[in-house]
Write a protein that holds these residues in place. Structure first.
Motif, PDB file in Angstrom:
ATOM      1  N   GLU A  93     -10.235  43.931  23.770  1.00  0.00           N
ATOM      2  CA  GLU A  93      -9.355  44.919  24.382  1.00  0.00           C
ATOM      3  C   GLU A  93      -9.872  45.240  25.779  1.00  0.00           C
ATOM      4  O   GLU A  93     -11.047  45.556  25.959  1.00  0.00           O
ATOM      5  N   ASN A 143      -3.692  47.734  27.250  1.00  0.00           N
ATOM      6  CA  ASN A 143      -2.992  49.008  27.035  1.00  0.00           C
ATOM      7  C   ASN A 143      -1.890  49.202  28.070  1.00  0.00           C
ATOM      8  O   ASN A 143      -2.063  48.873  29.245  1.00  0.00           O
ATOM      9  N   GLU A 198      -0.805  47.073  23.833  1.00  0.00           N
ATOM     10  CA  GLU A 198      -0.975  48.265  23.006  1.00  0.00           C
ATOM     11  C   GLU A 198      -0.169  49.404  23.619  1.00  0.00           C
ATOM     12  O   GLU A 198      -0.344  49.740  24.778  1.00  0.00           O
ATOM     13  N   ASP A 205      -0.958  51.792  19.245  1.00  0.00           N
ATOM     14  CA  ASP A 205      -2.307  52.320  19.460  1.00  0.00           C
ATOM     15  C   ASP A 205      -2.384  53.749  18.918  1.00  0.00           C
ATOM     16  O   ASP A 205      -1.366  54.443  18.838  1.00  0.00           O
ATOM     17  N   LYS A 256      -2.990  50.223  15.004  1.00  0.00           N
ATOM     18  CA  LYS A 256      -4.399  50.540  15.258  1.00  0.00           C
ATOM     19  C   LYS A 256      -4.661  51.959  14.751  1.00  0.00           C
ATOM     20  O   LYS A 256      -4.119  52.924  15.293  1.00  0.00           O
ATOM     21  N   GLU A 263      -9.968  51.565  14.526  1.00  0.00           N
ATOM     22  CA  GLU A 263     -10.650  51.844  15.794  1.00  0.00           C
ATOM     23  C   GLU A 263     -11.827  52.769  15.547  1.00  0.00           C
ATOM     24  O   GLU A 263     -11.831  53.551  14.603  1.00  0.00           O
TER      25      GLU A 263
HETATM   26 MG    MG Z   1      -6.012  50.645  23.195  1.00  0.00          MG
END
Ligand code: MG
Ligand code: C2E
Ligand code: MG
Length: 718
Positions: free
Chosen positions: A489, A548, A580, A610, A631, A667
């Motif tokens: 990521e 992201n 994300e 996310d 996530k 996460e």
């Molecule tokens: Mg993220």
């Protein structure tokens, strides 16, 4: 005798035998000889090659020796004459000698005597010629020195012991317009500018007694007529740099006697003009010619001191053009520059004498209004400015509308120092900035530190893009069973030169509000894909890059095309990328967002939700989206402390992901317990400090090239 052999003699006699014998004698002595039978022929010979010496008979029929001498005088011929004549009267002899003859030899001549006389005459001639050469040289060097003095680029002059001019060179005429004659005999103080008189007198008197190496002094000299000096020297003077030396003679009793001074004065006009220009440039903005930040602060300081004494008030305004950046970006810098110039002209039209308008930087101006009675005065000027700015600007064929935001801080109410006033005017401006509606705003105490921090971040962020201060760190997403890294990521960081590393939680929000996230996001996407390409090139091929996205990025009309372009530019495919997005994004413009995400998904790009579980999205929405991954927010993972705890929200999320057939990533996995718990419940992928913190690229690459995570982290699982 041979030493004059190179001399050429002219022998003149009307009697052939006489001539012949003379000739024989002279040739025998080694002279070059030319003969002339009579005066007439002598004249002809004299017009030929130069003759050094002539043996001249006087009495000759038709053209006498006297006539030949007349001819020499008349034509100014430089030849030494020795008369060889039978005529012996005293009259004749003295007449001849008074003229120019060297000697008078009586016929019949004694050969020895004649030869000696010739030799003497030639010797004298040689000496004369030598002297003449020296004399000529002296004259030439005198001319040279005069030339040098007069063509000197500097004024050269001499003063007598009382200070009166005794000599000036030509330069003073060109420079100041006086004639030399006008100055000779005048006292030097008559051409010195009155303010510098003291100085000039001092230098002169100092030279009376002290003749050490002269100091250079700067003075101004008066021009004879007006308008000679450059326009901006208000005094009609020429600035010079003077260096003077005393002249002394041997006085009585061994004392030196002061005779006057000799000096050289250099024209300093160009240097002074250069200084002026440099000075101007240091305190002005060259584009608009307005005072710059430094001069503004100078003037504000001065005005503050005055205002404090008089008990009056003063206002500082901070002005910011609202859509200037758009003009610059879309129409180019030249247009932008012209607009700034035009705006600054209009702003200047609104000012009173004594107000200072400055360009503070970019599209920011500051305005100092000294000596006002109250806020109403500042308000009326702000209104005037807004009114003036409303009319369109015509720049390079474009009709441009500009809006302006004005913040106002009053002394002493909103601050008593220079910095406080500027800062508070800035804060006030910032509170209304960007609304695009031509407003002004007075500072209030509750516009506090928060906006200040935001302000500095926002300002800094604009520069950060230009200065390349953003970096990406990469955090691995790990397969919980094999320990292999399945994705990285990309997480943006801001390496602020003064404040160090700033994390996205501090600036992403502001970037979203100000729209800067569009550019930052573009940069992130490009950088992430480039990095992935370089990893592929290094042999790591089976991983994804997770990036992201903010809502505004998705809303942008060319969102899908942009992402696909970047993928293509880096020879990647859609499958290599996972974007994300947060639940909140989905809430905003559902239909449009779904359409775009579907397009991306059809091209292979994976979509992850996310921070799942923290938003407000309902499950029915989620079902309409082309989602691949959930996530689990780290807040839920954090709650897992105890293996036995079956009430964890994580359980529900895991069950849901399985039900919807979605990939699941946990996460913020920090402990072995969390890992074991999640794995036991079938969570396939993990991300968190337990495996790795987000890493700079070189370290992330090293991690990728290592073997999978197979340490205790995965072994422990029960
Ligand atoms: Mg993220
Ligand atoms: P996120 O996408 O949920 O990223 C995960 C965040 O959790 C990262 O914070 C990461 O450093 C942190 N983290 C990872 N593992 C652990 C852990 O084990 N424990 C704890 N306590 N934290 C962990 P970071 O980098 O500060 O990023 C914060 C958020 O900023 C990101 O949350 C993401 O929403 C946003 N962001 C980051 N980069 C970008 C970007 O390029 N564009 C956009 N629009 N947003 C970004
Ligand atoms: Mg997250």
């Amino acid at each position: 005798m041979m030493k004059f052999a190179e001399a050429t003699l002219l022998l003149v006699d009307d009697e052939p035998r006489m001539l012949q014998s003379l000739r024989d004698l002279m040739i025998a002595s080694g002279y070059k000889v030319v003969t002339a039978l009579g005066g007439q022929e002598a004249v002809t010979r004299l017009n030929g090659s130069p003759i050094d010496l002539m043996l001249l008979d006087l009495k000759m029929p038709g053209f006498s020796g006297h006539q030949v001498m007349d001819y020499l005088d008349e034509k100014n011929i430089d030849t030494t004459v020795i008369v060889v004549s039978g005529e012996t009267s005293f009259d004749s002899m003295s007449q001849v000698l008074r003229r120019r003859a060297y000697d008078y030899i009586k016929k019949p001549y004694a050969p020895d005597e004649l030869l000696q006389t010739v030799e003497n005459a030639l010797e004298q001639r040689r000496l004369q010629q030598q002297n003449k050469e020296i004399y000529n040289k002296l004259q030439a060097s005198e001319r040279l020195h005069r030339y040098m003095v007069n063509s000197s680029p500097d004024i050269v002059y001499m003063l007598d012991e009382k200070g009166y001019f005794t000599f000036v060179n030509d330069r003073i005429v060109q420079l100041l317009g006086y004639e030399k004659d006008e100055l000779i005999g005048k006292h030097h103080s008559e051409i010195v500018y009155f303010e510098d008189m003291e100085q000039a007198r001092y230098v002169f008197n100092e030279r009376r007694t002290d003749n050490r190496i002269p100091r250079n002094v700067e003075l101004r000299l008066k021009c004879k007529d007006a308008d000679r000096a450059p326009k901006h020297f208000e005094t009609n003077t020429i600035p010079i740099e003077l260096s003077a030396t005393g002249i002394y003679g041997a006085g009585q009793g061994g004392n030196r006697e002061f005779l006057g001074t000799y000096g050289v004065a250099r024209d300093m006009t160009e240097r002074k003009e250069a200084e002026r220009t440099i000075n101007f440039q240091a305190y002005h903005d060259l584009l608009t010619q307005l005072p710059n930040r430094a001069l503004f602060k100078d003037r504000l300081n001065l005005a503050l001191a005055q205002t404090k004494r008089s008990g009056q008030r003063l206002a500082v305004m901070f002005l910011d053009l609202d859509r200037f950046k758009l003009v610059n970006d879309t129409l180019g810098h030249i247009c932008g520059d012209e607009l700034l110039q035009a705006v600054s002209h209009r702003l200047q039209d609104c000012l009173r004498e004594g107000d200072t308008l400055a360009r503070f930087g970019g599209d920011e101006f500051t305005l100092l209004l000294p000596q006002i009675y109250g806020p109403e005065d500042a308000e009326s000027i702000a209104k005037k400015i807004i009114h003036k700015i409303k009319d369109p600007f015509f720049i390079e064929g474009h009709e441009l509308y500009v809006t302006i935001s004005i913040g106002i801080a009053m002394y002493p109410h909103d601050g008593t120092s220079m910095d406080a006033l500027v800062k508070n005017a800035d804060i006030a401006m910032y509170c209304i900035k960007g609304r695009g509606s031509n407003e002004y705003q007075f500072f209030r105490d509750d516009m506090n530190e928060v906006s200040l921090r935001r302000l500095s971040l926002e300002r800094g962020m604009r520069k950060a893009l230009e200065n390349n201060e953003f970096v990406l760190h990469y955090q691995p997403q790990v397969d919980a069973v094999t320990g292999k890294i399945v994705a990285m990521e990309a997480l943006v960081r801001w390496e602020q030169p003064d404040q160090g590393l700033i994390l996205p939680s501090e600036f992403i929000g502001i970037a979203e509000e100000t729209g800067l996230i569009l550019q930052i996001g573009e940069w992130v996407m490009r950088k992430a894909c480039e990095t992935l390409r370089s990893w592929h090139n290094a042999g790591v091929i089976d991983i994804r890059m997770a990036v992201n996205l903010s809502a505004i990025q998705v809303e942008h009309k060319s969102f899908v095309n942009f992402i696909m372009d970047v993928i293509k530019e880096n020879s990647l495919v859609g499958d290599n990328l996972e974007v994300e997005i947060t639940e909140n994004l989905i809430m905003q413009d559902m239909d449009n967002t779904i359409k775009k995400l579907v397009q991306l998904s059809e091209r292979g790009v994976k979509i992850a939700i996310d921070d799942f579980g923290t938003g407000y999205s309902s499950l029915s929405y989620l079902q309409r989206l082309p989602i691949h991954t959930l996530k689990v927010d780290r807040a839920f993972v954090h709650e897992i402390n105890n293996r036995e705890d079956e009430t964890c929200i994580v359980n529900a999320i895991i069950a849901m992901a399985q039900g919807l057939n979605l990939n699941l990533i946990a996460e913020g996995v920090e402990t072995e317990e969390q890992l074991a718990y999640l794995r036991n419940r079938g969570c396939a992928e993990m991300q968190g400090f337990l495996f790795s913190h987000p890493l700079p690229e070189p370290e992330a690459r090293r991690l990728l090239l290592q073997r999978p995570f197979e340490s205790s982290k995965l072994m422990n699982v029960g």
